[in-house]
Design an enzyme around this catalytic site. Structure first.
Site, PDB file in Angstrom:
ATOM      1  N   LYS A 176      -1.728   5.018   7.262  1.00 13.20           N
ATOM      2  CA  LYS A 176      -1.651   5.500   5.874  1.00 13.20           C
ATOM      3  C   LYS A 176      -2.438   4.520   5.020  1.00 13.20           C
ATOM      4  CE  LYS A 176       0.027   5.420   2.074  1.00 13.20           C
ATOM      5  NZ  LYS A 176      -0.816   5.188   0.867  1.00 13.20           N
ATOM      6  N   GLU A 251       3.564  -7.959   5.750  1.00 11.87           N
ATOM      7  CA  GLU A 251       2.644  -8.979   5.221  1.00 11.87           C
ATOM      8  C   GLU A 251       2.570  -8.732   3.728  1.00 11.87           C
ATOM      9  OE1 GLU A 251       1.215 -11.206   7.013  1.00 11.87           O
ATOM     10  OE2 GLU A 251       1.122 -10.415   9.050  1.00 11.87           O
ATOM     11  N   CYS A 285      -4.805 -11.607  -0.360  1.00  7.81           N
ATOM     12  CA  CYS A 285      -3.393 -12.009  -0.367  1.00  7.81           C
ATOM     13  C   CYS A 285      -3.250 -13.517  -0.243  1.00  7.81           C
ATOM     14  CB  CYS A 285      -2.635 -11.287   0.730  1.00  7.81           C
ATOM     15  SG  CYS A 285      -3.546 -11.273   2.258  1.00  7.81           S
ATOM     16  N   GLU A 383       1.932 -13.309  -8.672  1.00 10.98           N
ATOM     17  CA  GLU A 383       0.667 -12.983  -8.030  1.00 10.98           C
ATOM     18  C   GLU A 383      -0.152 -12.103  -8.975  1.00 10.98           C
ATOM     19  OE1 GLU A 383       0.585 -10.204  -4.660  1.00 10.98           O
ATOM     20  OE2 GLU A 383      -0.665 -11.708  -3.687  1.00 10.98           O
TER      21      GLU A 383
HETATM   22  P1  NAP Z   1       1.178  -1.813  -2.610  1.00 10.44           P
HETATM   23  O1  NAP Z   1       1.314  -1.107  -3.867  1.00 10.44           O
HETATM   24  O2  NAP Z   1       2.323  -2.540  -2.042  1.00 10.44           O
HETATM   25  O3  NAP Z   1       0.619  -0.739  -1.563  1.00 10.44           O
HETATM   26  C1  NAP Z   1       0.356  -1.026  -0.222  1.00 10.44           C
HETATM   27  C2  NAP Z   1       0.447   0.269   0.570  1.00 10.44           C
HETATM   28  O4  NAP Z   1       1.792   0.746   0.547  1.00 10.44           O
HETATM   29  C3  NAP Z   1      -0.403   1.393   0.002  1.00 10.44           C
HETATM   30  O5  NAP Z   1      -0.891   2.167   1.070  1.00 10.44           O
HETATM   31  C4  NAP Z   1       0.604   2.154  -0.821  1.00 10.44           C
HETATM   32  O6  NAP Z   1       0.225   3.481  -1.070  1.00 10.44           O
HETATM   33  C5  NAP Z   1       1.818   2.080   0.053  1.00 10.44           C
HETATM   34  N1  NAP Z   1       3.100   2.285  -0.634  1.00 10.44           N
HETATM   35  C6  NAP Z   1       3.389   2.145  -1.953  1.00 10.44           C
HETATM   36  N2  NAP Z   1       4.697   2.422  -2.181  1.00 10.44           N
HETATM   37  C7  NAP Z   1       5.237   2.757  -0.989  1.00 10.44           C
HETATM   38  C8  NAP Z   1       6.551   3.141  -0.564  1.00 10.44           C
HETATM   39  N3  NAP Z   1       7.571   3.238  -1.417  1.00 10.44           N
HETATM   40  N4  NAP Z   1       6.756   3.411   0.746  1.00 10.44           N
HETATM   41  C9  NAP Z   1       5.750   3.300   1.641  1.00 10.44           C
HETATM   42  N5  NAP Z   1       4.490   2.951   1.296  1.00 10.44           N
HETATM   43  C10 NAP Z   1       4.230   2.666   0.004  1.00 10.44           C
HETATM   44  O7  NAP Z   1       0.040  -2.890  -2.658  1.00 10.44           O
HETATM   45  P2  NAP Z   1      -1.420  -2.681  -3.226  1.00 10.44           P
HETATM   46  O8  NAP Z   1      -1.303  -2.538  -4.695  1.00 10.44           O
HETATM   47  O9  NAP Z   1      -2.121  -1.620  -2.504  1.00 10.44           O
HETATM   48  O10 NAP Z   1      -2.091  -4.066  -2.763  1.00 10.44           O
HETATM   49  C11 NAP Z   1      -1.904  -5.265  -3.439  1.00 10.44           C
HETATM   50  C12 NAP Z   1      -0.769  -6.095  -2.867  1.00 10.44           C
HETATM   51  O11 NAP Z   1      -0.852  -6.229  -1.448  1.00 10.44           O
HETATM   52  C13 NAP Z   1      -0.764  -7.484  -3.397  1.00 10.44           C
HETATM   53  O12 NAP Z   1       0.507  -7.811  -3.883  1.00 10.44           O
HETATM   54  C14 NAP Z   1      -1.114  -8.376  -2.199  1.00 10.44           C
HETATM   55  O13 NAP Z   1      -0.571  -9.637  -2.178  1.00 10.44           O
HETATM   56  C15 NAP Z   1      -0.629  -7.591  -1.066  1.00 10.44           C
HETATM   57  N6  NAP Z   1      -1.409  -7.910   0.133  1.00 10.44           N
HETATM   58  C16 NAP Z   1      -0.857  -8.707   1.097  1.00 10.44           C
HETATM   59  C17 NAP Z   1      -1.577  -9.031   2.238  1.00 10.44           C
HETATM   60  C18 NAP Z   1      -0.990  -9.882   3.328  1.00 10.44           C
HETATM   61  O14 NAP Z   1      -1.569  -9.981   4.401  1.00 10.44           O
HETATM   62  N7  NAP Z   1       0.142 -10.493   3.139  1.00 10.44           N
HETATM   63  C19 NAP Z   1      -2.859  -8.538   2.393  1.00 10.44           C
HETATM   64  C20 NAP Z   1      -3.408  -7.744   1.391  1.00 10.44           C
HETATM   65  C21 NAP Z   1      -2.652  -7.430   0.272  1.00 10.44           C
HETATM   66  P3  NAP Z   1      -0.584   3.814  -2.450  1.00 10.44           P
HETATM   67  O15 NAP Z   1      -1.892   3.171  -2.325  1.00 10.44           O
HETATM   68  O16 NAP Z   1      -0.680   5.276  -2.440  1.00 10.44           O
HETATM   69  O17 NAP Z   1       0.223   3.252  -3.555  1.00 10.44           O
END
Ligand code: NAP
Ligand code: MG
Length: 479
Positions: A176, A251, A285, A383
């Site tokens: 996804k 992650e 991240c 963050e």
């Molecule tokens: P996000 O909002 O958490 O979304 C990540 C993924 O989860 C997307 O595919 C999103 O879909 C999906 N998602 C959202 N709500 C969900 C739910 N209730 N149930 C299941 N899936 C759901 O994060 P983002 O805004 O895309 O990315 C930024 C964040 O990712 C930052 O906080 C960053 O730190 C973190 N990150 C962490 C790492 C690591 O390795 N630790 C790496 C990269 C990024 P949608 O796109 O449709 O919302």
């Protein structure tokens, strides 16, 4: 791989969504819609889970020897390498990052496929020295159907950190992608078919997080969620996965410290600090978003950093001189600007601070540096996920360690010093999953990556990730 794929990919077929819903993908550098992508509804999720389960249990996948599974992953790596330019172009179009960065992302994805291809026939159990007349051993079996839910910052590469080890272990995968960046995941589907993966082994379901993503997390036919994204969504996934006792690896976010000691090679440390926060527009991240500088070198470090940051002006991602692209979306730009406004009230802005357009378009933010930051400020505690650096001053090793650990997160850290004893002492004292000494932002398929504390649990990459896609079965034989 010439036309952009925009439908759902299930059981090696391109399918229209049952409900007919679609969403636009925007190029953040041009503000133009570049694709209209299928949105998977709950009946599409049911169909994909059924296909992945059938794939898991069918002879075409289960009957392949581990070595043959590895061969398919090698072939996928070769095919991706042959299509690297096109894939990188698509990544830059949907994400806004400089083209050279996308080429690095694709090359790393090729490496990840090859690394796990090599593991496929090296995953073994143990024989166990139990008491009594028994022969007792363990098997490592695939955990089952894996839903990989990934963010938009490294759309294809982070996806491969999940689907490559999952497939190597014999699982089947439903990917996804993030709503902002589904296109390279979909393009990868074509490559997987060409490589020879049987129907159901690799499926791609674009759609919204709270709809498609959440349905996958709650679905009884999914065995494991492999998630990368925000800490907030990670917490929600833990709650939603509890109902079916799913395996979960998370992650999550970070607020990583980059610590410059007075005895460091200062020009190298400043370059490392700059790369640590501005590579990937700070949408990394592990970004070194808190710069801790020992007092006696503070003025020198900040003045060099400011000079360098001012030269780093945002540019067209396809211009070969560009080192800072567009942030991923208008919404993300607004979030970053909100943090910059709060930083202006609390700390001292010394570089950047503005939204800009390039050729009159795009969601760009300047390379921004705040000095005189302290814990308790939003720009220090939260963050930002953008090109914004907060600089803090410290006195001595103990205060450096204390400030470094003064965060809910624990993803990564950087240490800059010429003193080998100090380097290793501080590396041990920091509660983070990765510590870089005299370097920053290096990754390798062989090196496990993941978080302590609110940065999540479980690891991507390395043997650790592979094992997280297996169940251990213990077999007792009476002799
Ligand atoms: P996000 O909002 O958490 O979304 C990540 C993924 O989860 C997307 O595919 C999103 O879909 C999906 N998602 C959202 N709500 C969900 C739910 N209730 N149930 C299941 N899936 C759901 O994060 P983002 O805004 O895309 O990315 C930024 C964040 O990712 C930052 O906080 C960053 O730190 C973190 N990150 C962490 C790492 C690591 O390795 N630790 C790496 C990269 C990024 P949608 O796109 O449709 O919302
Ligand atoms: Mg999101």
């Amino acid at each position: 791989m010439t036309d952009i794929k925009t439908d759902l990919f299930v059981a090696n077929e391109w399918r229209k969504p049952a409900g007919g819903e679609r969403f636009a993908v925007i190029n953040p550098a041009t503000e133009e819609a570049i694709a209209d992508v299928a949105l998977a509804g709950s009946s599409d999720v049911d169909a994909a889970v059924a296909a992945a389960r059938a794939g898991l249990e069918g002879e075409a996948w289960r009957g392949l020897s581990p070595r043959k599974r590895g061969a398919l992953l090698y072939r996928a790596g070769d095919l991706l390498e042959q299509n690297a330019e096109e894939m990188a172009k698509l990544e830059t179009q949907q994400n806004g990052k400089p083209f050279f960065e996308s080429k690095i992302d694709v090359a790393m994805t090729v490496e990840t496929l090859r690394y796990y291809a090599g593991w496929a026939d090296k995953l073994t159990g143990d024989t166990l020295p139990v008491d009594g007349p028994f022969f007792t051993y363990t098997l490592r079996e695939p955990v089952g159907v894996v839903a990989a839910i990934v963010p938009w910052n490294f759309p294809l590469n982070l996806a491969s950190w999940k689907f490559a080890p999952a497939l190597a272990a014999g699982c089947t995968v439903i990917l996804k992608p993030a709503s902002e960046t589904p296109l390279t995941a979909l393009a990868m589907a074509d490559i997987m078919v060409q490589a020879g993966f049987p129907p159901g082994a690799f499926n791609v379901l674009p759609g919204g997080g709270s709809s498609t993503g959440s349905s996958l997390v709650k679905h009884p036919g999914v065995d494991k969620i492999a998630f990368t994204g925000s800490t907030e969504v990670g917490k929600q996934i833990m709650r939603d996965a509890a109902g079916t006792v799913k395996r979960v690896t998370l992650e999550l976010g970070g607020k990583s410290p980059n610590i410059i000691f007075a005895d460091a090679d200062i020009p190298a440390a400043v370059r490392g600090a700059q790369n640590g926060i501005f590579y990937g527009k700070g949408e990394v991240c592990a970004a070194g978003s808190r710069l801790l500088v020992e007092r006696s070198v503070h003025d020198q470090v900040v003045s060099e950093l400011v000079t360098r940051s001012k030269k780093l002006s945002p540019g067209d991602p396809f211009d070969k001189n560009t080192r800072l692209g567009a942030v991923v979306s208008q919404r993300q730009q607004e979030t970053v600007l909100g943090y910059i406004e709060s930083g202006k009230r609390e700390a001292k802005l010394v570089a950047g601070g503005n939204a800009v357009k390039v050729n009159g378009k795009g969601y760009y933010v300047e390379a921004t540096v705040f000095d005189e930051a302290r814990p308790g400020m939003k720009i220090v505690d939260e963050e930002i996920f953008g090109p914004v650096l907060s600089v803090m001053t410290f006195d001595g090793v103990e205060e450096g360690i204390r400030l470094a650990n003064q965060t809910i997160y624990g993803l990564a850290a950087g240490i800059w010093t010429r003193d080998i004893k100090k380097a290793h002492t501080v590396a041990r004292a920091i509660r983070a999953g990765t510590v870089w000494i005299n370097t920053y932002n290096f990754y390798d398929s062989a090196a496990p990556f993941g978080g302590f504390k609110a940065s999540g649990f479980g690891r991507d990459l390395g043997r650790e990730a592979l094992e997280s896609y297996t169940e251990v079965k213990t077999v007792w034989v009476a002799l």
